[in-house]
Design an enzyme around this catalytic site. Structure first.
Site, PDB file in Angstrom:
ATOM      1  N   ARG A   1       0.816  -1.220   0.000  1.00 59.05           N
ATOM      2  CA  ARG A   1       0.000   0.000   0.000  1.00 59.05           C
ATOM      3  C   ARG A   1       0.845   1.263   0.000  1.00 59.05           C
ATOM      4  O   ARG A   1       0.427   2.310  -0.492  1.00 59.05           O
ATOM      5  CB  ARG A   1      -0.919   0.012   1.220  1.00 59.05           C
ATOM      6  CG  ARG A   1      -1.986  -1.072   1.195  1.00 59.05           C
ATOM      7  CD  ARG A   1      -2.965  -0.897   2.337  1.00 59.05           C
ATOM      8  NE  ARG A   1      -3.701   0.352   2.225  1.00 59.05           N
ATOM      9  CZ  ARG A   1      -4.606   0.773   3.106  1.00 59.05           C
ATOM     10  NH1 ARG A   1      -4.851   0.039   4.188  1.00 59.05           N
ATOM     11  NH2 ARG A   1      -5.231   1.906   2.934  1.00 59.05           N
TER      12      ARG A   1
ATOM     13  N   HIS B   1       4.800 -26.654  12.167  1.00 59.42           N
ATOM     14  CA  HIS B   1       6.221 -27.016  12.132  1.00 59.42           C
ATOM     15  C   HIS B   1       6.475 -28.406  12.706  1.00 59.42           C
ATOM     16  O   HIS B   1       7.089 -29.265  12.068  1.00 59.42           O
ATOM     17  CB  HIS B   1       7.058 -26.006  12.923  1.00 59.42           C
ATOM     18  CG  HIS B   1       6.994 -24.609  12.386  1.00 59.42           C
ATOM     19  ND1 HIS B   1       6.888 -24.340  11.048  1.00 59.42           N
ATOM     20  CD2 HIS B   1       7.045 -23.410  13.003  1.00 59.42           C
ATOM     21  CE1 HIS B   1       6.866 -23.021  10.867  1.00 59.42           C
ATOM     22  NE2 HIS B   1       6.953 -22.447  12.034  1.00 59.42           N
TER      23      HIS B   1
END
Length: 486
Positions: A51, A239
């Protein structure tokens, strides 16, 4: 040993969220290192999108700072001047129309198109929709999605369904940086490229497995985010689940993306529900140098865990009766990630009646992910010298930095490897949608039971190994956790 670098084809990589922390700490420095290694062609385009209103030169200047700070290079490194022209920037409104036509004009028809969503999951749908509707992405494009992949089964399914509206499964790369670590991949090589271990890789010979991911830092600075997830959502569901799958999976018929992921999925589906007695949740307390979890999370009533330990069972022929112990936590004694496979002791010792000292100990294979990546196999030998048969346990050490020379010490970061796999179109080290959903289906009942009980996590001291209850979890089985040390 000289590492072999295989260049990738020409590509356009768009990094959404290019002004964010992940892009500046990992993605951009990683791409620079791959460029220096000769893996990225000098015709490639790396387009930042966010942005923030800034020019190409502004973006290059910020990228240069990141590469110097996190890439370990000097400002006057000539390679930096060669790399920066590959970078450009387009201001983008992820929820509006601004910037999309400009982005489309910069994409080259004959290059590989990859789009890295280094943004909050709430923006995944908006970006995917605009890439498709503006004709920027096509059936050959690839998108990289960062975790979290939902916060439960329902949201994970919704996320997968939303992405599937615009991209096929073979185009979606759900990234888990743990799978890009050299040691994790070497786990597969050790198992499936050597006859030595695979015949022993089962409940008949392995007593138990420990998986530890310990961190010394707390959650200060990201406490409000972490407090909505906790250790099980932040580490276990993704993980540690991936590490568990790679240890426990059956040999795939081929080192092929779907063949590997099919076997991982079978492991997740074979996981038994975890009973409350086999789980310990913890929350670190304040120490002399800082605040505890409640202060760091800015929530004095928080029941979110910063530590979790659990005993996991897999219901299949290979692993029936062999427990897997998982633990992860913040503010622990040392920063380390490792897998320890403890084999059973010999069924009969011939040395006990021979006047020896030092009874045989179980063999142990330790796979260390960080720091000092490598593997260590502990075996029994005779202690040198006269005076009888004295046994001593010694390590057969393969620290990559020592065994592989300078190339071993300077291995690619996990993000470097995984981004190059995206460009190659290799999904082996990325999670498939059904795999993510299966992991949540196993995790959700655990989380729901915690929330219903309203129990507080067990307190533990900062700089310790975790709550005392976690020690008792192992002691009940006449086992001990491996010491957490750097």
């Amino acid at each position: 040993m000289v590492s072999r670098v295989i260049p990738v084809d020409d590509f356009d990589l768009v990094i959404f969220g290019a002004t964010g922390d992940l892009a500046h700490r990992k993605i951009i420095p990683g791409l620079f290192r791959r460029f220096v290694a000769g893996q990225i062609p000098d015709t490639a385009q790396i387009i930042g999108a966010a942005r923030t209103e800034q020019s190409d030169d502004d973006f290059r200047a910020e990228a240069a700072k990141s590469i110097v700070e996190f890439g370990g290079v000097k400002k006057d490194d000539p390679a930096l001047a060669q790399f920066l022209p590959l970078l450009s920037y387009v201001p983008i409104d992820a929820k509006g129309d601004g910037g999309w036509k400009e982005l489309k004009s910069r994409m080259r028809k004959r290059a590989i198109h990859a789009f890295y969503f280094s943004v909050a999951p709430a923006l995944f749908g908006d970006i995917a929709e605009r890439l498709a509707k503006n004709g920027i992405a096509d059936s050959k494009s690839r998108i990289v999605v960062e975790k979290p992949f939902g916060r439960d089964l329902q949201t994970a399914r919704a996320l997968n369904k939303m992405l599937a509206q615009y991209f096929a499964e073979e185009q979606i790369y759900r990234i888990d940086h743990y799978l890009g670590k050299e040691t994790v991949q070497n786990l597969m090589a050790v198992r499936f490229a050597n006859i030595l271990f695979e015949p022993l890789w089962n409940a008949q010979y392995i007593d138990h497995v420990q998986i530890t991911v310990a961190e010394t830092v707390g959650v200060a600075g990201r406490g409000s985010y972490y407090d909505k997830s906790g250790a099980i959502r932040d580490m276990v569901q993704n993980h540690m689940m991936q590490l568990l799958c790679l240890i426990a999976m059956e040999p795939p018929y081929h080192f092929d993306p779907d063949a590997v992921r099919d076997e991982k999925l079978k492991v997740i589906r074979a996981l038994e529900p975890v009973e409350a007695i086999d789980i310990v949740r913890g929350q670190y307390q304040a120490d002399e140098d800082g605040d505890g979890y409640l202060a760091d999370s800015e929530n004095p009533d928080s029941r979110t865990e910063s530590y979790v330990a659990m005993k996991v069972r897999i219901s299949n022929w290979r692993w029936q009766g062999t427990p897997f112990y998982l633990r992860t936590g913040k503010k622990l004694r040392a920063r380390t990630s490792e897998i320890a496979i403890t084999f059973k002791e010999p069924p009969h010792s011939i040395f006990e009646d021979a006047g020896t000292s030092g009874a045989p100990k179980a063999n142990e294979l330790v796979i260390r992910l960080q720091p000092n990546e490598g593997m260590n196999l502990k075996v029994m030998i005779k202690e040198p010298g006269p005076g009888g048969m004295r046994l001593v346990q010694v390590p057969l050490d393969m620290t990559f930095a020592d065994a592989l020379g300078p190339e071993g010490a300077d291995m690619p970061d996990a993000y470097e490897r995984l981004i190059m796999d995206v460009i190659r179109g290799n999904q082996t080290l990325f999670m498939r949608g059904d795999e993510v959903e299966a992991a949540w289906a196993w995790t959700d009942p655990i989380i729901n039971a915690w929330e219903e009980s309203k129990n507080r996590p067990e307190p533990y001291d900062s700089g310790s190994s975790g709550p005392e209850e976690a020690l008792r979890l192992m002691h009940r089985d006449n086992r001990r956790w491996k010491e957490i040390r750097a």
